[in-house]
Design a protein around this motif. Structure first.
Motif, PDB file in Angstrom:
ATOM      1  N   GLY A   1       0.793  -1.220   0.000  1.00  0.00           N
ATOM      2  CA  GLY A   1       0.000   0.000   0.000  1.00  0.00           C
ATOM      3  C   GLY A   1       0.824   1.266   0.000  1.00  0.00           C
ATOM      4  N   ILE A   2       2.115   1.159  -0.339  1.00  0.00           N
ATOM      5  CA  ILE A   2       3.010   2.315  -0.354  1.00  0.00           C
ATOM      6  C   ILE A   2       2.974   2.945  -1.741  1.00  0.00           C
ATOM      7  CG2 ILE A   2       5.413   3.058  -0.126  1.00  0.00           C
ATOM      8  CD1 ILE A   2       5.710   0.662   1.856  1.00  0.00           C
ATOM      9  N   ALA A   3       2.715   4.244  -1.803  1.00  0.00           N
ATOM     10  CA  ALA A   3       2.607   4.951  -3.083  1.00  0.00           C
ATOM     11  C   ALA A   3       3.989   5.132  -3.698  1.00  0.00           C
ATOM     12  CB  ALA A   3       1.930   6.298  -2.877  1.00  0.00           C
ATOM     13  N   MET A   4       4.195   4.497  -4.852  1.00  0.00           N
ATOM     14  CA  MET A   4       5.448   4.609  -5.583  1.00  0.00           C
ATOM     15  C   MET A   4       5.267   5.587  -6.746  1.00  0.00           C
ATOM     16  SD  MET A   4       7.338   2.459  -3.865  1.00  0.00           S
ATOM     17  CE  MET A   4       8.774   2.059  -4.903  1.00  0.00           C
ATOM     18  N   ILE A   5       6.372   6.131  -7.261  1.00  0.00           N
ATOM     19  CA  ILE A   5       6.262   6.950  -8.465  1.00  0.00           C
ATOM     20  C   ILE A   5       5.806   6.069  -9.617  1.00  0.00           C
ATOM     21  CG2 ILE A   5       8.009   8.561  -7.634  1.00  0.00           C
ATOM     22  CD1 ILE A   5       9.976   7.327  -9.650  1.00  0.00           C
TER      23      ILE A   5
ATOM     24  N   LEU B   1      24.047   0.141 -16.784  1.00  0.00           N
ATOM     25  CA  LEU B   1      23.883   1.457 -16.185  1.00  0.00           C
ATOM     26  C   LEU B   1      23.095   1.403 -14.876  1.00  0.00           C
ATOM     27  CD1 LEU B   1      23.350   3.574 -19.427  1.00  0.00           C
ATOM     28  CD2 LEU B   1      25.437   3.332 -18.080  1.00  0.00           C
ATOM     29  N   LEU B   2      21.950   2.070 -14.804  1.00  0.00           N
ATOM     30  CA  LEU B   2      21.287   2.275 -13.525  1.00  0.00           C
ATOM     31  C   LEU B   2      19.779   2.346 -13.716  1.00  0.00           C
ATOM     32  CD1 LEU B   2      21.580   3.128 -10.470  1.00  0.00           C
ATOM     33  CD2 LEU B   2      21.616   5.489 -11.294  1.00  0.00           C
ATOM     34  N   ARG B   3      19.055   1.610 -12.872  1.00  0.00           N
ATOM     35  CA  ARG B   3      17.603   1.731 -12.809  1.00  0.00           C
ATOM     36  C   ARG B   3      17.241   2.237 -11.420  1.00  0.00           C
ATOM     37  NH1 ARG B   3      14.545  -3.399 -14.169  1.00  0.00           N
ATOM     38  NH2 ARG B   3      12.966  -1.969 -15.011  1.00  0.00           N
ATOM     39  N   GLN B   4      16.284   3.157 -11.342  1.00  0.00           N
ATOM     40  CA  GLN B   4      15.929   3.793 -10.079  1.00  0.00           C
ATOM     41  C   GLN B   4      14.417   3.955  -9.968  1.00  0.00           C
ATOM     42  OE1 GLN B   4      18.598   7.233 -11.169  1.00  0.00           O
ATOM     43  NE2 GLN B   4      18.963   7.231  -8.965  1.00  0.00           N
ATOM     44  N   THR B   5      13.919   3.895  -8.752  1.00  0.00           N
ATOM     45  CA  THR B   5      12.543   4.271  -8.473  1.00  0.00           C
ATOM     46  C   THR B   5      12.483   4.758  -7.031  1.00  0.00           C
ATOM     47  OG1 THR B   5      10.223   3.602  -8.717  1.00  0.00           O
ATOM     48  CG2 THR B   5      11.702   2.003  -7.693  1.00  0.00           C
ATOM     49  N   SER B   6      11.315   5.202  -6.588  1.00  0.00           N
ATOM     50  CA  SER B   6      11.196   5.716  -5.222  1.00  0.00           C
ATOM     51  C   SER B   6       9.747   5.667  -4.772  1.00  0.00           C
ATOM     52  CB  SER B   6      11.706   7.164  -5.140  1.00  0.00           C
ATOM     53  OG  SER B   6      10.745   8.091  -5.608  1.00  0.00           O
ATOM     54  N   PHE B   7       9.561   5.721  -3.441  1.00  0.00           N
ATOM     55  CA  PHE B   7       8.215   6.009  -2.973  1.00  0.00           C
ATOM     56  C   PHE B   7       8.037   7.531  -3.013  1.00  0.00           C
ATOM     57  CE2 PHE B   7      10.511   5.470   1.211  1.00  0.00           C
ATOM     58  CZ  PHE B   7      10.352   6.753   1.714  1.00  0.00           C
TER      59      PHE B   7
ATOM     60  N   GLY C   1      12.135   8.161  -0.355  1.00  0.00           N
ATOM     61  CA  GLY C   1      13.075   7.046  -0.300  1.00  0.00           C
ATOM     62  C   GLY C   1      13.243   6.464  -1.686  1.00  0.00           C
ATOM     63  N   GLU C   2      14.458   6.390  -2.133  1.00  0.00           N
ATOM     64  CA  GLU C   2      14.766   5.903  -3.477  1.00  0.00           C
ATOM     65  C   GLU C   2      15.439   4.541  -3.375  1.00  0.00           C
ATOM     66  OE1 GLU C   2      16.415   8.705  -6.711  1.00  0.00           O
ATOM     67  OE2 GLU C   2      18.156   7.553  -6.055  1.00  0.00           O
TER      68      GLU C   2
ATOM     69  N   ILE D   1      13.283  11.299 -11.281  1.00  0.00           N
ATOM     70  CA  ILE D   1      13.000  11.067  -9.866  1.00  0.00           C
ATOM     71  C   ILE D   1      12.593  12.380  -9.201  1.00  0.00           C
ATOM     72  CG2 ILE D   1      14.030  10.478  -7.652  1.00  0.00           C
ATOM     73  CD1 ILE D   1      13.588   7.982  -9.170  1.00  0.00           C
ATOM     74  N   PHE D   2      13.372  13.437  -9.439  1.00  0.00           N
ATOM     75  CA  PHE D   2      13.049  14.736  -8.845  1.00  0.00           C
ATOM     76  C   PHE D   2      11.639  15.164  -9.241  1.00  0.00           C
ATOM     77  CE2 PHE D   2      17.426  16.911  -7.969  1.00  0.00           C
ATOM     78  CZ  PHE D   2      17.797  15.833  -7.200  1.00  0.00           C
ATOM     79  N   GLN D   3      11.365  15.089 -10.559  1.00  0.00           N
ATOM     80  CA  GLN D   3      10.098  15.595 -11.073  1.00  0.00           C
ATOM     81  C   GLN D   3       8.910  14.770 -10.581  1.00  0.00           C
ATOM     82  OE1 GLN D   3      11.159  15.460 -15.166  1.00  0.00           O
ATOM     83  NE2 GLN D   3      12.456  17.274 -15.049  1.00  0.00           N
ATOM     84  N   SER D   4       9.106  13.484 -10.414  1.00  0.00           N
ATOM     85  CA  SER D   4       8.012  12.628  -9.944  1.00  0.00           C
ATOM     86  C   SER D   4       7.630  12.945  -8.507  1.00  0.00           C
ATOM     87  CB  SER D   4       8.415  11.152 -10.057  1.00  0.00           C
ATOM     88  OG  SER D   4       8.585  10.781 -11.401  1.00  0.00           O
ATOM     89  N   ASN D   5       8.507  13.654  -7.803  1.00  0.00           N
ATOM     90  CA  ASN D   5       8.238  13.973  -6.404  1.00  0.00           C
ATOM     91  C   ASN D   5       8.030  15.462  -6.159  1.00  0.00           C
ATOM     92  OD1 ASN D   5       8.498  11.427  -4.675  1.00  0.00           O
ATOM     93  ND2 ASN D   5      10.273  11.259  -6.024  1.00  0.00           N
TER      94      ASN D   5
END
Length: 465
Positions: free
Chosen positions: A241-245, A260-266, A292-293, A399-403
């Protein structure tokens, strides 16, 4: 004497403890990451640790902070220099995505392979571009720079200990403990009241600008554990139930090697803060700036590989414009299948990725062949992928923009301030290392070691250039 790498490891642990206390959901993110990592190792065995031991991956973190002036950036560089962390890479996020993010950035990290293996803590560090007229009018810039000039983020005792630790490559106890105490405290969330109207004025430009220039201190904006299966992590967090981007940033999930790199965050949390009203009274409000990323790291790509990656991203964008309603992850996976080799060997043979080489203890008898490719193909030498230790501008901006709490504003009729890598390096008084040069140096050193052990003086990594 406590060496720099131990200071760095302790700093990462203590920051993580502090951030978990301030943002409890971060602790949940760490716990779920560790669960996923254990399950992947149980499932895949040693193959799961192809890009790093599970001990390193479990301890691994990167953080992110934001500062407002070149002087503050220079002080941050001194603090991170005490931990053996150097500025690597230049990231301009002002044009890296759809919403305005008025910052330029670098990342502080170890640059030696041995130091990275001991502890790879990194801090993505952004500087507010106050001189960029696309974001700040002359009047707002003057008031913002006056506000920033009137604050002190880092005290003289902290900076003096940092300089000593960098000079001496460590600190004795109890000075080490005092230095860590002061360093962690410097990145705690300030309890000082936030001027509501000033913060709102900056937030109309960008929530990032407000987070940097609307408060009297700096703080950890997010901390990031490393996970071996980011898609599974995303699913498990969502199931709780945690809201992720909305999506995972970076390369898609596909059948080939992780690169390279994959990233996501709540999503950034609404946190209660003390606010100062226009009439001077103190009340409360909420700000949404910290999150939190989580990251999954792959193989470092060469300049040719990075150019291929950027071309594939462009093709994904064009395909989505041409066929509205397409799912980005699905379109990207299809394009990746056609555009990148599906094996490590393919990446190596096309010089698209970096590898480190070592003599195989079980090598054949006889005279070794004279080229690196033949040595690998015939079992004389092993090729191990070099982990990507850096960041992607588009992913960081995503990531910045999604938050962000709003879309912000930008005057596109203005010309942006000329802030390039050389400007940023001069602003903080330190060289910014080129990531490609660091990876190439690690590869070349491994080839030289192989050549010495096998007695092939003419062996080089020229075939990769």
């Amino acid at each position: 004497m406590i060496p720099q790498w131990r200071l760095r490891a302790r700093f990462a642990r203590e920051l993580s403890t502090m951030y978990g206390r301030e943002v409890p959901l971060y602790t949940t993110l760490v716990q779920v990451s560790e669960e996923v990592n254990r399950d992947v190792v149980d499932r895949d065995g040693s193959g799961a640790q192809r890009l790093g031991s599970i001990d390193r991956i479990t301890a691994e973190r990167h953080g992110a902070i934001r500062v407002g002036t070149p002087a503050e950036l220079g002080q941050v560089a001194r603090i991170f220099g005490a931990f053996g962390m150097h500025p690597v890479g230049f990231y301009d996020l002002r044009d890296a995505g759809g919403s305005p993010v008025p910052v330029i950035s670098t990342a502080f990290r170890p640059i030696d392979a041995g130091e990275l293996a001991r502890n790879p803590f990194r801090v993505f560090t952004s500087l507010l571009a106050t001189a960029d007229p696309r974001f700040f009018t002359a009047d707002l810039r003057a008031r913002l720079e006056m506000f920033l000039a009137g604050r002190q983020l880092f005290g003289p005792e902290l900076l003096a200990l940092a300089d000593r630790a960098e000079r001496d490559h460590g600190l004795p106890e109890p000075e080490a403990g005092r230095f860590l105490e002061l360093a962690v405290r410097a990145f705690e969330l300030s309890t000082e009241p936030v001027d509501r109207s000033w913060y709102a004025e900056l937030e109309a430009v960008s929530a990032v600008a407000a987070d940097i220039g609307g408060v009297r201190g700096t703080h950890i904006n997010h901390l990031t554990p490393r996970v071996l299966d980011i898609d599974e992590l995303y699913r498990r967090m969502t199931d709780r139930g945690i809201a992720m981007i909305d999506e995972i940033q970076g390369p898609p999930r596909w059948h080939g090697p992780d690169v390279l790199l994959r990233q996501t965050s709540f999503r950034a949390l609404a946190e209660t803060r003390t606010m100062r009203e226009a009439d001077g009274t103190i009340g409360t409000g909420s700000l949404r700036v910290r999150f939190g990323e989580v990251e999954a790291r792959g193989i470092a790509l060469t300049p040719a590989g990075r150019a291929r990656y950027d071309a594939l991203l462009g093709e994904v964008d064009r395909r989505l414009v041409a066929t509205p309603g397409g799912v980005r992850a699905e379109v990207a996976a299809e394009i990746w299948e056609k555009g990148l080799p599906g094996t490590e060997a393919g990446l190596r043979e096309e010089d698209l990725a970096y590898f480190a080489y070592a003599v195989n203890p079980g090598r054949p008898d006889g005279t070794p062949p004279g080229t690196l490719a033949e040595l690998v193909d015939r079992g004389w030498v092993t090729a191990t992928p070099i982990v990507y230790e850096d960041f992607l501008p588009r992913s960081a901006a995503g990531i910045f923009q999604s938050n962000l709490s709003g879309t912000g504003s930008r005057d596109t009729t203005q010309t942006g301030a000329d802030h390039d890598q050389a400007w940023l390096a001069a602003a903080m008084g330190r060289e910014i290392h080129d990531p490609f040069e660091l990876y190439a140096r690690e590869r070349a050193a491994s080839v030289a070691t192989v050549a010495a052990e096998l007695g092939i003086p003419e062996l080089t990594d020229e075939e990769h250039r």
